[in-house]
Motif scaffolding. Sequence first.
Motif, short mmCIF file in Angstrom:
data_model
loop_
_atom_site.label_atom_id
_atom_site.label_comp_id
_atom_site.label_asym_id
_atom_site.label_seq_id
_atom_site.Cartn_x
_atom_site.Cartn_y
_atom_site.Cartn_z
N THR A 166 -61.20 -25.21 11.26
CA THR A 166 -62.11 -25.31 12.40
C THR A 166 -63.14 -26.41 12.15
N ARG A 167 -63.52 -26.58 10.91
CA ARG A 167 -64.48 -27.65 10.61
C ARG A 167 -63.83 -29.01 10.88
N GLU A 168 -62.53 -29.07 10.62
CA GLU A 168 -61.83 -30.33 10.94
C GLU A 168 -61.79 -30.56 12.45
N HIS A 177 -68.13 -17.90 6.25
CA HIS A 177 -67.92 -19.34 6.28
C HIS A 177 -66.69 -19.66 7.10
N TYR A 222 -62.40 -23.25 19.19
CA TYR A 222 -62.51 -24.68 18.83
C TYR A 222 -61.39 -25.48 19.46
N GLU A 245 -61.62 -24.01 6.94
CA GLU A 245 -61.67 -25.47 6.89
C GLU A 245 -61.09 -26.13 8.14
N ARG A 251 -64.95 -31.84 13.52
CA ARG A 251 -65.10 -33.27 13.22
C ARG A 251 -64.38 -34.12 14.27
N HIS A 296 -74.61 -25.91 11.22
CA HIS A 296 -73.63 -26.83 11.80
C HIS A 296 -73.79 -28.27 11.31
#
Lengths: 186, 186
Positions: free
Chosen positions: A117-119, A112, A67, A115, A122, B161
């Motif tokens: 990487t999800r940021e 899951h 990422y 968090e 985004r 995703h």
Amino acid sequence: MTTPRERYRAQVRAEIKEKAWEQIAASGAPGLSLNAIAKQLGMTGPALYRYFASRDELITELIREAYGSLETAVDAAGETGPAGLAGALRTWALADRQRYFLMYGTPVPGYHAPEDTRETARRIMARLVAACAQAGPGAEARALRFWTRLHGVLSLELAGHFAGMDLDPAELYAAEVRSLEQPELP
Amino acid sequence: MTTPRERYRAQVRAEIKEKAWEQIAASGAPGLSLNAIAKQLGMTGPALYRYFASRDELITELIREAYGSLETAVDAAGETGPAGLAGALRTWALADRQRYFLMYGTPVPGYHAPEDTRETARRIMARLVAACAQAGPGAEARALRFWTRLHGVLSLELAGHFAGMDLDPAELYAAEVRSLEQPELP
DNA sequence: AGCTTCAGTGATAGGGTCTAACGCATGACG
DNA sequence: CGTCATGCGTTAGACCCTATCACTGAAGCT
């Protein structure tokens, strides 16, 4: 200030991840073996558990790196607009297809993403929206189409589904990029 | 004419594949374990090698089945045109996401799909081209866009995703289907 | 100089794939 | 109907893997 121990530790961690990337490129994420990595680094398997709590944690760290590297690639594309960004995405993806699939490939049921990487995801999306904003109205929807369409072509190309189809993936990709530049009818 | 032996053999093979599908749905293809399957069927691990030469061969057989089931799903959609076909594809994919990823997910380096699945893929593509032919000129290019765009949305949705993005995947999918119905500017 | 911290080791538990040799039931056939 | 071969399923074992544990020895720190 870093102590020698810390520097050594960081160094070994980096070497482990380097070998891990090589293994993943060669045989995919499921083929990654801590034992094999340890052997390559001249140590025994259990030693690696000093540096990563588990195989899953190592892979998670690699996903994090993936990422991060996509984010820097997207950032480096700068203000070149949607087309430039699309080009950067493709060259980044082609540089290491397993790295792409680590992010966008088959999900493992029950896993899951952390968090952070999800940021990062985004932030990448925000970059994309910003790039699309200068190409017309409806930036969010445009960015979403951008993402899904390019991923559609790219993932099929990377997985080899165009093999033997007498078709230039680059041209197909370019056509989708062009399609994204014109306004969409409702 | 089938002998009792043959019938028994076919029966057990089917049961193995059934349990294999359950395992794949629960923990993905890498989590598939011959030992676990054998235990579920009340036998020991090595017994399965009477029915499949290796773990890889079992998975290959499942991939074959996946292609086959997509083909029948597409055939069942019949002459409902591109939109009907797109709907059939989505419901088929949502019915078992790991089955979808078995076909279109992360490729294993070095693994090459057997020739018959590639033929099935060609037949599915031909169906798609036929459906697109009744929607305007340039059926091949249209079918290709159809495939890549729907796969783009679908695979991202199946991989999760879009989670937490305040977005309706079905609507996004429908929007792409609409985009495919209008002619493309060069 | 002495002490603590910690990297790396071997042993071990428990899982996996897969091969090989062996019993034994079942279907096939004279 | 009795004999025999086919082939299913077993155990044993080789060789992978992840992961834990107790231990050794060296490096860094005071």
